[in-house]
Scaffold this motif. Structure first.
Motif, PDB file in Angstrom:
ATOM      1  N   LYS A   3       0.840  -1.095  -0.115  1.00 40.84           N
ATOM      2  CA  LYS A   3      -0.025  -0.134  -0.135  1.00 40.84           C
ATOM      3  C   LYS A   3       0.784   1.069  -0.007  1.00 40.84           C
ATOM      4  N   GLY A   4       1.921   1.272   0.577  1.00 36.74           N
ATOM      5  CA  GLY A   4       2.951   2.351   0.561  1.00 36.74           C
ATOM      6  C   GLY A   4       3.472   2.611  -0.563  1.00 36.74           C
ATOM      7  N   VAL A   5       3.917   1.605  -1.435  1.00 34.94           N
ATOM      8  CA  VAL A   5       4.340   1.693  -2.674  1.00 34.94           C
ATOM      9  C   VAL A   5       3.223   2.239  -3.657  1.00 34.94           C
ATOM     10  N   LEU A   6       2.024   1.655  -3.559  1.00 34.33           N
ATOM     11  CA  LEU A   6       0.868   2.042  -4.435  1.00 34.33           C
ATOM     12  C   LEU A   6       0.640   3.598  -4.207  1.00 34.33           C
ATOM     13  N   HIS A   7       0.635   4.001  -3.088  1.00 33.29           N
ATOM     14  CA  HIS A   7       0.234   5.376  -2.521  1.00 33.29           C
ATOM     15  C   HIS A   7       1.510   6.304  -3.477  1.00 33.29           C
ATOM     16  N   ALA A   8       2.677   5.822  -3.144  1.00 31.07           N
ATOM     17  CA  ALA A   8       3.962   6.598  -3.631  1.00 31.07           C
ATOM     18  C   ALA A   8       3.807   6.867  -5.275  1.00 31.07           C
ATOM     19  N   GLN A   9       3.398   5.888  -5.771  1.00 23.46           N
ATOM     20  CA  GLN A   9       3.213   5.728  -7.263  1.00 23.46           C
ATOM     21  C   GLN A   9       1.777   6.622  -7.765  1.00 23.46           C
ATOM     22  N   GLY A  10       1.011   6.984  -6.812  1.00 17.14           N
ATOM     23  CA  GLY A  10      -0.096   7.695  -7.088  1.00 17.14           C
ATOM     24  C   GLY A  10      -1.318   6.814  -7.526  1.00 17.14           C
ATOM     25  N   ARG A  11      -1.318   5.527  -7.243  1.00 12.76           N
ATOM     26  CA  ARG A  11      -2.455   4.615  -7.584  1.00 12.76           C
ATOM     27  C   ARG A  11      -3.475   4.354  -6.767  1.00 12.76           C
ATOM     28  N   ILE A  12      -3.254   4.980  -5.255  1.00 13.94           N
ATOM     29  CA  ILE A  12      -4.305   4.829  -4.174  1.00 13.94           C
ATOM     30  C   ILE A  12      -4.039   5.938  -3.549  1.00 13.94           C
ATOM     31  N   PRO A  13      -5.192   6.675  -2.974  1.00 11.40           N
ATOM     32  CA  PRO A  13      -5.480   7.831  -2.235  1.00 11.40           C
ATOM     33  C   PRO A  13      -4.410   8.146  -0.832  1.00 11.40           C
ATOM     34  N   THR A  14      -4.113   6.966  -0.271  1.00 14.17           N
ATOM     35  CA  THR A  14      -3.356   6.917   1.150  1.00 14.17           C
ATOM     36  C   THR A  14      -2.810   5.767   1.037  1.00 14.17           C
ATOM     37  N   PRO A  15      -1.745   5.515   2.047  1.00 12.98           N
ATOM     38  CA  PRO A  15      -1.169   4.176   2.315  1.00 12.98           C
ATOM     39  C   PRO A  15      -1.658   3.578   3.550  1.00 12.98           C
ATOM     40  N   GLY A  16      -2.808   3.941   4.109  1.00 10.02           N
ATOM     41  CA  GLY A  16      -3.419   3.544   5.279  1.00 10.02           C
ATOM     42  C   GLY A  16      -3.899   2.178   5.239  1.00 10.02           C
ATOM     43  N   VAL A  17      -3.822   1.552   6.351  1.00 10.79           N
ATOM     44  CA  VAL A  17      -4.122   0.333   6.798  1.00 10.79           C
ATOM     45  C   VAL A  17      -5.257   0.372   8.222  1.00 10.79           C
ATOM     46  N   ARG A  18      -6.205  -0.607   8.376  1.00  7.93           N
ATOM     47  CA  ARG A  18      -6.824  -0.802   9.692  1.00  7.93           C
ATOM     48  C   ARG A  18      -6.184  -1.537  10.836  1.00  7.93           C
ATOM     49  N   LEU A  19      -6.191  -1.016  11.836  1.00  8.90           N
ATOM     50  CA  LEU A  19      -5.754  -1.797  13.143  1.00  8.90           C
ATOM     51  C   LEU A  19      -6.372  -3.217  13.182  1.00  8.90           C
ATOM     52  N   PRO A  20      -5.473  -4.259  13.379  1.00 11.35           N
ATOM     53  CA  PRO A  20      -4.110  -4.032  14.120  1.00 11.35           C
ATOM     54  C   PRO A  20      -3.149  -3.804  13.424  1.00 11.35           C
ATOM     55  N   LEU A  21      -3.096  -3.640  12.007  1.00  6.20           N
ATOM     56  CA  LEU A  21      -1.973  -3.248  11.159  1.00  6.20           C
ATOM     57  C   LEU A  21      -1.697  -1.962  11.400  1.00  6.20           C
ATOM     58  N   LEU A  22      -0.319  -1.716  11.078  1.00  5.86           N
ATOM     59  CA  LEU A  22      -0.072  -0.142  11.055  1.00  5.86           C
ATOM     60  C   LEU A  22       0.729   0.200   9.836  1.00  5.86           C
ATOM     61  N   PRO A  23       0.682   1.434   9.482  1.00  4.93           N
ATOM     62  CA  PRO A  23       1.415   1.860   8.038  1.00  4.93           C
ATOM     63  C   PRO A  23       2.902   1.411   8.248  1.00  4.93           C
ATOM     64  N   ALA A  24       3.430   1.186   7.050  1.00  6.43           N
ATOM     65  CA  ALA A  24       4.828   0.623   6.918  1.00  6.43           C
ATOM     66  C   ALA A  24       5.761   1.858   7.043  1.00  6.43           C
ATOM     67  N   GLY A  25       7.046   1.733   7.429  1.00  2.00           N
ATOM     68  CA  GLY A  25       8.073   2.581   7.523  1.00  2.00           C
ATOM     69  C   GLY A  25       8.492   3.155   6.137  1.00  2.00           C
TER      70      GLY A  25
END
Length: 289
Positions: free
Chosen positions: A253-275
């Motif tokens: 998700k972090g990469v897809l967001h950085a590529q402009g393909r999804i609006p946020t890198p957000g995940v839902r708990l209990p997951l946390l966004p990648a560093g």
């Protein structure tokens, strides 16, 4: 429709307010199919299904189904697998909706090989869609030997298996030596060796990031272009390893967001966004393709 090729288990994009980003999901589904994916998986582990509401799950399935219909691709929908009766009810709801259902070996209960076989025998007999058995013992706690894997694949109503044992172990080698149809690699970093042994394709979260190259790899092994397959497999394994450097699907998700393909890198708990470092490495490797 034979179960083969690269299938992308879709992430579930979220908007800035945390809601489902349906338009982004639709674009992402179409991008993967236009890049050559044989199908999509909705509500797989990568899609964070346990954090979605019933309405969100319906929207995800409908969005993926529409894209698959328009591209003539296979739609697989993940269903819960802990209780046979509840799983059967979930399968019944897929009539006319999906081409196949991805059904997890019952997790946590450790039903034993006989119990797992009885579970899938009953489900397959009553399901309106063929099943893909999802064997991932490091999540379910239930190992299965090559013998019972063969029997599962031989059931009427079972189209194939997502094989995610975490290793190219003896059971995997013995199973693939029989040449069964429909075995898909489920551990991204093991795609190339499993294709070399005879797997029909893979269900791969990292295929969001270089779909065309993963499709190319599967085609190369199938055609016997061994030098190209080995070289490309060695390159793609670095991307897959980077994509799983933190709990899936946070890096993807972090990469897809950085590529402009999804609006946020957000995940839902209990997951946390990648560093930032993990995302940066995977983004750089994805950029090589």
């Amino acid at each position: 429709m034979e179960l083969q090729g690269i299938h992308v288990p879709l992430v579930t994009p979220f908007a800035a307010d945390g809601s489902l980003a349906t338009d982004a999901l639709d674009r992402l589904a179409r991008q993967c199919l236009e890049a050559g994916a044989a199908g999509l998986v909705a509500l797989g582990t990568t899609g964070e299904p346990g954090t979605l509401t019933a309405e969100e799950r319906r929207t995800v399935v409908e969005t993926a189904a529409r894209a698959c219909r328009e591209h003539g691709a296979r739609l697989t929908v993940g269903v819960p697998g802990a209780d046979t009766r509840q799983t059967a009810a979930s399968l019944a709801a897929l009539d006319g909706v999906a081409d196949t259902a991805l059904v997890l070996v019952p997790p946590f209960v450790r039903a034993g090989e006989a119990g797992v076989l009885a579970h899938f025998t009953e489900l397959a007999a009553g399901s309106p869609v063929p099943l893909i058995v999802y064997h991932v013992p490091y999540r379910t706690g239930q190992p299965l030997g090559a013998g019972v894997l063969r029997r599962l694949l031989a059931l009427d109503g079972v189209a194939g298996m997502k094989l995610s044992t975490g290793a190219v172990d003896q059971d995997a080698v013995e199973l693939l030596a029989d040449g069964p149809a429909g075995v898909l690699a489920g551990d991204d970093v093991l795609l190339s060796p499993l294709l070399a042994l005879g797997a029909a394709g893979g269900i791969l979260a990292s295929a969001h990031l270089a779909t065309e190259r993963f499709v190319e790899l599967a085609d190369a092994w199938r055609k016997g272009d061994l030098d190209h397959a080995r070289a490309l497999g060695h390159r793609l394994v670095r991307l897959s390893a980077a994509a799983f450097a933190e709990p899936n699907p946070s890096v993807v998700k972090g990469v897809l967001h950085a590529q402009g393909r999804i609006p946020t890198p957000g995940v839902r708990l209990p997951l946390l966004p990648a560093g930032e470092q993990a995302v940066g490495r995977a983004l750089a490797l994805a950029g090589e393709f």
